[in-house]
Design a protein around this motif. Structure first.
Motif, PDB file in Angstrom:
ATOM      1  N   ILE A 207       0.853  -1.193   0.000  1.00  0.00           N
ATOM      2  CA  ILE A 207       0.000   0.000   0.000  1.00  0.00           C
ATOM      3  C   ILE A 207       0.886   1.239   0.000  1.00  0.00           C
ATOM      4  O   ILE A 207       1.714   1.418   0.890  1.00  0.00           O
ATOM      5  N   CYS A 208       0.699   2.092  -0.999  1.00  0.00           N
ATOM      6  CA  CYS A 208       1.476   3.327  -1.091  1.00  0.00           C
ATOM      7  C   CYS A 208       0.633   4.492  -0.585  1.00  0.00           C
ATOM      8  O   CYS A 208      -0.480   4.737  -1.079  1.00  0.00           O
TER       9      CYS A 208
ATOM     10  N   VAL B 106      -5.533  11.420 -10.597  1.00  0.00           N
ATOM     11  CA  VAL B 106      -4.898  10.250  -9.987  1.00  0.00           C
ATOM     12  C   VAL B 106      -5.346   9.002 -10.736  1.00  0.00           C
ATOM     13  O   VAL B 106      -6.547   8.810 -10.974  1.00  0.00           O
ATOM     14  N   ARG B 107      -4.376   8.146 -11.082  1.00  0.00           N
ATOM     15  CA  ARG B 107      -4.672   6.877 -11.746  1.00  0.00           C
ATOM     16  C   ARG B 107      -4.006   5.743 -10.971  1.00  0.00           C
ATOM     17  O   ARG B 107      -2.808   5.805 -10.691  1.00  0.00           O
ATOM     18  N   VAL B 108      -4.802   4.732 -10.659  1.00  0.00           N
ATOM     19  CA  VAL B 108      -4.303   3.556  -9.945  1.00  0.00           C
ATOM     20  C   VAL B 108      -4.492   2.351 -10.854  1.00  0.00           C
ATOM     21  O   VAL B 108      -5.626   2.001 -11.213  1.00  0.00           O
ATOM     22  N   ASP B 109      -3.387   1.734 -11.243  1.00  0.00           N
ATOM     23  CA  ASP B 109      -3.437   0.618 -12.182  1.00  0.00           C
ATOM     24  C   ASP B 109      -3.848  -0.685 -11.495  1.00  0.00           C
ATOM     25  O   ASP B 109      -3.943  -0.766 -10.265  1.00  0.00           O
ATOM     26  N   ALA B 110      -4.050  -1.699 -12.304  1.00  0.00           N
ATOM     27  CA  ALA B 110      -4.589  -2.981 -11.845  1.00  0.00           C
ATOM     28  C   ALA B 110      -3.814  -3.536 -10.653  1.00  0.00           C
ATOM     29  O   ALA B 110      -2.583  -3.566 -10.663  1.00  0.00           O
ATOM     30  N   ARG B 111      -4.564  -3.924  -9.613  1.00  0.00           N
ATOM     31  CA  ARG B 111      -4.081  -4.595  -8.397  1.00  0.00           C
ATOM     32  C   ARG B 111      -3.219  -3.697  -7.503  1.00  0.00           C
ATOM     33  O   ARG B 111      -2.743  -4.148  -6.481  1.00  0.00           O
ATOM     34  N   ALA B 112      -3.022  -2.436  -7.870  1.00  0.00           N
ATOM     35  CA  ALA B 112      -2.299  -1.510  -6.995  1.00  0.00           C
ATOM     36  C   ALA B 112      -3.242  -0.985  -5.914  1.00  0.00           C
ATOM     37  O   ALA B 112      -4.471  -1.056  -6.039  1.00  0.00           O
ATOM     38  N   HIS B 113      -2.662  -0.452  -4.847  1.00  0.00           N
ATOM     39  CA  HIS B 113      -3.446   0.065  -3.712  1.00  0.00           C
ATOM     40  C   HIS B 113      -2.789   1.365  -3.252  1.00  0.00           C
ATOM     41  O   HIS B 113      -1.650   1.366  -2.775  1.00  0.00           O
ATOM     42  N   ALA B 114      -3.520   2.473  -3.397  1.00  0.00           N
ATOM     43  CA  ALA B 114      -2.996   3.783  -3.005  1.00  0.00           C
ATOM     44  C   ALA B 114      -3.935   4.443  -2.011  1.00  0.00           C
ATOM     45  O   ALA B 114      -5.164   4.312  -2.107  1.00  0.00           O
ATOM     46  N   LEU B 115      -3.351   5.144  -1.053  1.00  0.00           N
ATOM     47  CA  LEU B 115      -4.102   5.943  -0.079  1.00  0.00           C
ATOM     48  C   LEU B 115      -3.585   7.367  -0.181  1.00  0.00           C
ATOM     49  O   LEU B 115      -2.395   7.617  -0.010  1.00  0.00           O
ATOM     50  N   ILE B 116      -4.489   8.307  -0.457  1.00  0.00           N
ATOM     51  CA  ILE B 116      -4.131   9.718  -0.621  1.00  0.00           C
ATOM     52  C   ILE B 116      -4.815  10.524   0.476  1.00  0.00           C
ATOM     53  O   ILE B 116      -6.018  10.395   0.703  1.00  0.00           O
ATOM     54  N   THR B 117      -4.035  11.373   1.145  1.00  0.00           N
ATOM     55  CA  THR B 117      -4.591  12.244   2.172  1.00  0.00           C
ATOM     56  C   THR B 117      -3.888  13.595   2.113  1.00  0.00           C
ATOM     57  O   THR B 117      -3.091  13.862   1.201  1.00  0.00           O
TER      58      THR B 117
END
Length: 282
Positions: free
Chosen positions: A53-54, A75-86
């Protein structure tokens, strides 16, 4: 798809743009794209929960949005990636003598990916003219959790939100089909500020949305059992769409309730425990 046009002055004080891309590489979510123009930045890619998780902290160094400012975030999140933005703190919308301050957010989540969009609250000052536009595109079984909270004015007789506007628009699509569409407009001192169909005299309102497989009635009942302080909360479950609303007197209370909900929702949708981002505690 382009966001709705807005009435802007040609001499905007700040015109800032931030483009972020995330991808999964050998079990790790990595930041693959970071472009910026003007005063919008990503502090850095962080991994407080491990490499899967990024976390990203979006910074706006001017500390607030004034009339004429235009901020674009993609914001683009590609397949199976996991991003948390705050964000590191509350967003502030300052008073304007005429032009709107505008923030446009475009979020794209690929199949099998997860995006947690968890900015801290917005404070809309007296005489601000704020416009917040959000477009979300999900593919396949993408997971998406988002929080949005607004505080109108500040404590004190001379800081009430008795003049100004906040206009918001949210559209969420899955595979091109709209699954959620919401528009709102609040006039400072207007009827909706006091109406039971609006803010009912409360200075803080918020929405939490969760979308993806794993939502069910049992999860909703667990969430409804969580206490709400200094206000009221309501939860609705639609097909693959969980919505929680907060209306009350304090951002801290609304954030605490949303955080408690998130700690139940994240394991169900993303299969991992929820750890409160350290930046929220500073």
């Amino acid at each position: 798809m382009p966001l709705p046009a807005t009435a802007l002055t040609p001499d905007a004080a700040w015109h800032a743009r931030l483009v972020l891309g995330f991808a999964r590489r050998e079990g790790r979510t990595v930041l693959t794209r970071r472009e910026h123009e003007g005063p919008l930045r990503l502090q850095k890619a962080l991994y407080p929960e491990g490499e899967a998780i990024c976390h990203g902290i979006v910074l706006h160094p001017p500390a607030g949005i004034a009339g004429g400012d235009i901020l674009d975030i993609d914001v683009r999140v590609d397949a199976r990636a996991h991003a948390l933005i705050t964000t590191p703190g509350a967003g502030k919308w300052y008073r304007s003598a005429g032009p709107e301050g505008v923030m446009r957010q475009r979020l794209h989540v690929a199949a099998g990916a997860t995006l947690e969009w968890l900015p801290q609250e917005n404070i809309v000052f007296r005489r601000a003219r704020a416009r917040l536009l959000t477009e979300v595109d999900l593919a396949g079984d993408a997971r998406f959790i988002a929080m949005d909270m607004s505080a109108f004015g500040r404590h004190g007789e001379h800081a009430r939100f008795d003049a100004g506007t906040l206009t918001q628009s949210v559209r969420i699509r899955r595979d091109g089909r709209t699954v959620w569409r919401e528009q709102g407009h609040i006039d400072g001192g207007g009827a909706l500020m006091q109406s039971t169909a609006g803010l009912a005299g409360q200075p803080v309102c918020g929405t939490l949305i969760a979308i993806g497989p794993g939502l069910d009635d049992a999860l909703v009942e667990r969430c409804r059992a969580l206490p709400v302080t200094h206000g009221e909360g309501g939860i609705t479950l639609l097909p693959d769409l969980f919505i929680a609303r907060y209306l009350g007197t304090r951002c801290e209370a609304g954030r605490a309730w949303f955080a408690a909900l998130w700690q139940h929702l994240r394991p169900a949708l993303a299969g991992c425990e929820a750890r409160i981002p350290r930046i929220w505690k500073t």
